[in-house]
Design a protein around this motif. Structure first.
Motif, PDB file in Angstrom:
ATOM      1  N   LEU A 180       0.811  -1.214   0.000  1.00  0.00           N
ATOM      2  CA  LEU A 180       0.000   0.000   0.000  1.00  0.00           C
ATOM      3  C   LEU A 180       0.848   1.271   0.000  1.00  0.00           C
ATOM      4  CD1 LEU A 180      -2.817  -0.889   2.569  1.00  0.00           C
ATOM      5  CD2 LEU A 180      -2.974  -0.869   0.068  1.00  0.00           C
ATOM      6  N   ALA A 181       2.107   1.142   0.424  1.00  0.00           N
ATOM      7  CA  ALA A 181       2.995   2.309   0.505  1.00  0.00           C
ATOM      8  C   ALA A 181       3.610   2.576  -0.866  1.00  0.00           C
ATOM      9  CB  ALA A 181       4.078   2.078   1.553  1.00  0.00           C
ATOM     10  N   ARG A 182       2.771   2.999  -1.802  1.00  0.00           N
ATOM     11  CA  ARG A 182       3.213   3.184  -3.188  1.00  0.00           C
ATOM     12  C   ARG A 182       3.832   4.574  -3.383  1.00  0.00           C
ATOM     13  NH1 ARG A 182      -2.384   1.908  -6.126  1.00  0.00           N
ATOM     14  NH2 ARG A 182      -3.050   3.263  -4.431  1.00  0.00           N
ATOM     15  N   PRO A 183       4.885   4.657  -4.192  1.00  0.00           N
ATOM     16  CA  PRO A 183       5.446   5.976  -4.510  1.00  0.00           C
ATOM     17  C   PRO A 183       4.395   6.879  -5.156  1.00  0.00           C
ATOM     18  CG  PRO A 183       6.935   4.238  -5.227  1.00  0.00           C
ATOM     19  CD  PRO A 183       5.638   3.576  -4.842  1.00  0.00           C
ATOM     20  N   GLN A 184       4.496   8.174  -4.930  1.00  0.00           N
ATOM     21  CA  GLN A 184       3.554   9.144  -5.470  1.00  0.00           C
ATOM     22  C   GLN A 184       4.289  10.167  -6.329  1.00  0.00           C
ATOM     23  OE1 GLN A 184       1.479  10.903  -2.172  1.00  0.00           O
ATOM     24  NE2 GLN A 184       0.775   8.927  -1.367  1.00  0.00           N
ATOM     25  N   VAL A 185       3.588  10.683  -7.315  1.00  0.00           N
ATOM     26  CA  VAL A 185       4.123  11.749  -8.160  1.00  0.00           C
ATOM     27  C   VAL A 185       3.345  13.024  -7.855  1.00  0.00           C
ATOM     28  CG1 VAL A 185       4.429  12.589 -10.523  1.00  0.00           C
ATOM     29  CG2 VAL A 185       4.848  10.180  -9.985  1.00  0.00           C
ATOM     30  N   ARG A 186       4.069  14.067  -7.493  1.00  0.00           N
ATOM     31  CA  ARG A 186       3.466  15.365  -7.197  1.00  0.00           C
ATOM     32  C   ARG A 186       3.539  16.233  -8.447  1.00  0.00           C
ATOM     33  NH1 ARG A 186       0.122  17.956  -3.485  1.00  0.00           N
ATOM     34  NH2 ARG A 186       0.790  20.086  -3.106  1.00  0.00           N
ATOM     35  N   VAL A 187       2.376  16.769  -8.867  1.00  0.00           N
ATOM     36  CA  VAL A 187       2.309  17.601 -10.074  1.00  0.00           C
ATOM     37  C   VAL A 187       1.673  18.937  -9.698  1.00  0.00           C
ATOM     38  CG1 VAL A 187       1.588  17.729 -12.486  1.00  0.00           C
ATOM     39  CG2 VAL A 187       1.896  15.481 -11.397  1.00  0.00           C
ATOM     40  N   VAL A 188       2.371  20.042 -10.018  1.00  0.00           N
ATOM     41  CA  VAL A 188       1.861  21.382  -9.725  1.00  0.00           C
ATOM     42  C   VAL A 188       1.947  22.209 -10.998  1.00  0.00           C
ATOM     43  CG1 VAL A 188       2.119  23.467  -8.328  1.00  0.00           C
ATOM     44  CG2 VAL A 188       2.639  21.218  -7.326  1.00  0.00           C
ATOM     45  N   SER A 189       0.838  22.881 -11.328  1.00  0.00           N
ATOM     46  CA  SER A 189       0.792  23.716 -12.526  1.00  0.00           C
ATOM     47  C   SER A 189       0.000  24.985 -12.240  1.00  0.00           C
ATOM     48  CB  SER A 189       0.133  22.945 -13.680  1.00  0.00           C
ATOM     49  OG  SER A 189      -0.083  23.802 -14.791  1.00  0.00           O
ATOM     50  N   PRO A 190       0.394  26.119 -12.834  1.00  0.00           N
ATOM     51  CA  PRO A 190      -0.405  27.351 -12.676  1.00  0.00           C
ATOM     52  C   PRO A 190      -1.708  27.290 -13.458  1.00  0.00           C
ATOM     53  CG  PRO A 190       1.380  27.730 -14.220  1.00  0.00           C
ATOM     54  CD  PRO A 190       1.599  26.358 -13.659  1.00  0.00           C
ATOM     55  N   ASP A 191      -1.828  26.328 -14.386  1.00  0.00           N
ATOM     56  CA  ASP A 191      -3.008  26.199 -15.251  1.00  0.00           C
ATOM     57  C   ASP A 191      -3.891  25.069 -14.709  1.00  0.00           C
ATOM     58  OD1 ASP A 191      -4.872  25.849 -17.224  1.00  0.00           O
ATOM     59  OD2 ASP A 191      -3.439  25.679 -18.880  1.00  0.00           O
ATOM     60  N   ALA A 192      -4.835  25.419 -13.823  1.00  0.00           N
ATOM     61  CA  ALA A 192      -5.675  24.398 -13.192  1.00  0.00           C
ATOM     62  C   ALA A 192      -6.525  23.655 -14.221  1.00  0.00           C
ATOM     63  CB  ALA A 192      -6.571  25.048 -12.132  1.00  0.00           C
ATOM     64  N   ALA A 193      -7.094  24.376 -15.184  1.00  0.00           N
ATOM     65  CA  ALA A 193      -7.936  23.732 -16.197  1.00  0.00           C
ATOM     66  C   ALA A 193      -7.109  22.784 -17.055  1.00  0.00           C
ATOM     67  CB  ALA A 193      -8.612  24.790 -17.063  1.00  0.00           C
ATOM     68  N   GLY A 194      -5.893  23.244 -17.420  1.00  0.00           N
ATOM     69  CA  GLY A 194      -5.027  22.389 -18.223  1.00  0.00           C
ATOM     70  C   GLY A 194      -4.605  21.137 -17.466  1.00  0.00           C
ATOM     71  N   LEU A 195      -4.360  21.275 -16.165  1.00  0.00           N
ATOM     72  CA  LEU A 195      -3.969  20.132 -15.353  1.00  0.00           C
ATOM     73  C   LEU A 195      -5.129  19.140 -15.262  1.00  0.00           C
ATOM     74  CD1 LEU A 195      -1.944  18.717 -13.527  1.00  0.00           C
ATOM     75  CD2 LEU A 195      -2.733  20.138 -11.621  1.00  0.00           C
ATOM     76  N   THR A 196      -6.352  19.661 -15.104  1.00  0.00           N
ATOM     77  CA  THR A 196      -7.525  18.784 -15.039  1.00  0.00           C
ATOM     78  C   THR A 196      -7.691  18.005 -16.331  1.00  0.00           C
ATOM     79  OG1 THR A 196      -8.650  20.269 -13.491  1.00  0.00           O
ATOM     80  CG2 THR A 196     -10.030  18.726 -14.729  1.00  0.00           C
ATOM     81  N   ALA A 197      -7.489  18.689 -17.456  1.00  0.00           N
ATOM     82  CA  ALA A 197      -7.613  18.028 -18.763  1.00  0.00           C
ATOM     83  C   ALA A 197      -6.524  16.957 -18.943  1.00  0.00           C
ATOM     84  CB  ALA A 197      -7.529  19.064 -19.883  1.00  0.00           C
ATOM     85  N   LEU A 198      -5.308  17.267 -18.464  1.00  0.00           N
ATOM     86  CA  LEU A 198      -4.203  16.312 -18.569  1.00  0.00           C
ATOM     87  C   LEU A 198      -4.521  15.048 -17.770  1.00  0.00           C
ATOM     88  CD1 LEU A 198      -1.202  15.812 -19.498  1.00  0.00           C
ATOM     89  CD2 LEU A 198      -0.547  16.666 -17.236  1.00  0.00           C
ATOM     90  N   LEU A 199      -5.055  15.227 -16.569  1.00  0.00           N
ATOM     91  CA  LEU A 199      -5.386  14.079 -15.729  1.00  0.00           C
ATOM     92  C   LEU A 199      -6.480  13.236 -16.362  1.00  0.00           C
ATOM     93  CD1 LEU A 199      -5.412  15.768 -12.196  1.00  0.00           C
ATOM     94  CD2 LEU A 199      -3.576  14.462 -13.246  1.00  0.00           C
ATOM     95  N   ALA A 200      -7.451  13.893 -16.990  1.00  0.00           N
ATOM     96  CA  ALA A 200      -8.546  13.158 -17.643  1.00  0.00           C
ATOM     97  C   ALA A 200      -8.017  12.326 -18.801  1.00  0.00           C
ATOM     98  CB  ALA A 200      -9.610  14.144 -18.125  1.00  0.00           C
TER      99      ALA A 200
END
Length: 312
Positions: free
Chosen positions: A223-243
């Motif tokens: 359960l202790a899986r590595p995580q990737v932290r992603v931060v962007s000034p473009d919230a809409a673009g980040l949401t689209a990327l995740l989708a």
């Protein structure tokens, strides 16, 4: 003793002290041949649960049994269960040997057993020293020696590593695993996972009196899986990327929409997708919370329990 007589079973156990619900509908099992870590922050209800197992506290509801029987119905309780709930209940004027000789008749063993268990825990050379001059680590060893007087098949140890130096912790790790290898049931409480993670086979984690996780340690590791932290000034673009990526979030989304933690994907994959989409990133990093981080997350916000029974 048959192996089923060594099973610790806690079933829908609750204890209320006035308005405080110290233990809340707790259910788990502990099996022989294993070292089980009973984990949770201070005040989680670990000691209260152990005291109910030993008949020192009456449950408000539910049951706590050893081999299918409550402690007071065991034929020879002191020869069946060895328990150390604290390392301070010693007469300071007695020697270590005299302390054990005092308990030997109650357990039903000869005086010679006192010297045997002192040697087992590495206190043979301090047998004639007064306990009042013992360090906390030495008191922990003496407490363990006391639990072993009757050669019990079940051991309940509350914070046994408290006060031990690194060498003492290594010794305790080897010693407890050797006891489990003999077919004993060993339940060890601690408020720090890192203190016991190299010792235990199974984990039972509670917080605020409730079960939050119970499983073999290997399942917790997964359960202790590595995580990737992603931060962007473009919230809409980040949401689209995740989708488009279909990646799995770790935890609740950031309220601003500018940051997200992902699991089961590597930073290179996310970075390549962001580059292809022309998405500006301010942070792209890999974080490994490790077992201790996972443990702290679990006990910080208790949710529905996972793996409600520790398997043999």
């Amino acid at each position: 003793m048959p192996s089923h007589d060594r099973v610790i079973a806690v079933s829908h156990l609750s204890k209320t002290f006035g308005p405080v619900r110290a233990v809340d509908d707790l259910t788990f099992e502990v099996h022989p041949g294993r070292v089980t870590g009973f984990l949770g922050p201070n005040g989680a209800g670990k000691t209260t649960t152990l005291r109910m197992l030993l008949g020192l506290v009456r449950p408000t509801s539910g049951t706590a049994t050893i081999g299918g029987r409550p402690y007071h119905r065991l034929p020879r309780p002191l020869r069946t269960v060895g328990a150390a709930l604290e390392a301070s209940s010693f007469h300071p004027g007695r020697t270590a040997l005299d302390h054990l000789r005092t308990y030997a008749p109650q357990v039903g063993v000869p005086d010679a057993r006192a010297s045997e268990v002192l040697d087992l825990v590495g206190l043979g050379g301090a047998a004639d020293r007064r306990v009042g001059g013992f360090s906390l680590g030495m008191r922990q060893r003496l407490a363990l020696a006391t639990t072993l007087l009757g050669d019990p098949p079940v051991l309940l140890l509350d914070e046994p590593a408290n006060g031990l130096d690194p060498e003492g912790i290594r010794w305790l790790r080897v010693f407890l695993r050797a006891l489990a290898a003999e077919g004993r049931t060993v339940l060890v409480s601690s408020h720090v996972l890192s203190e016991v993670e190299q010792t235990v086979d199974d984990v039972v984690i509670i917080a605020r009196g409730r079960l939050v996780h119970a499983s073999p340690l290997d399942d917790l590791v997964r359960l202790a899986r590595p995580q990737v932290r992603v931060v962007s000034p473009d919230a809409a673009g980040l949401t689209a990327l995740l989708a488009r990526g279909g990646w799995t979030r770790a935890g609740d989304p950031d309220a601003t929409g500018h940051a997200v933690d992902l699991v089961d994907v590597d930073a290179a994959t996310v970075g390549a997708a962001a580059f292809a989409a022309g998405l500006e990133l301010h942070e792209l990093s890999t974080r490994n919370p490790g077992l201790e981080g996972l443990f702290l997350d679990m006990v910080a916000t208790p949710a529905a329990p996972t793996h409600p029974e520790v398997a043999a």
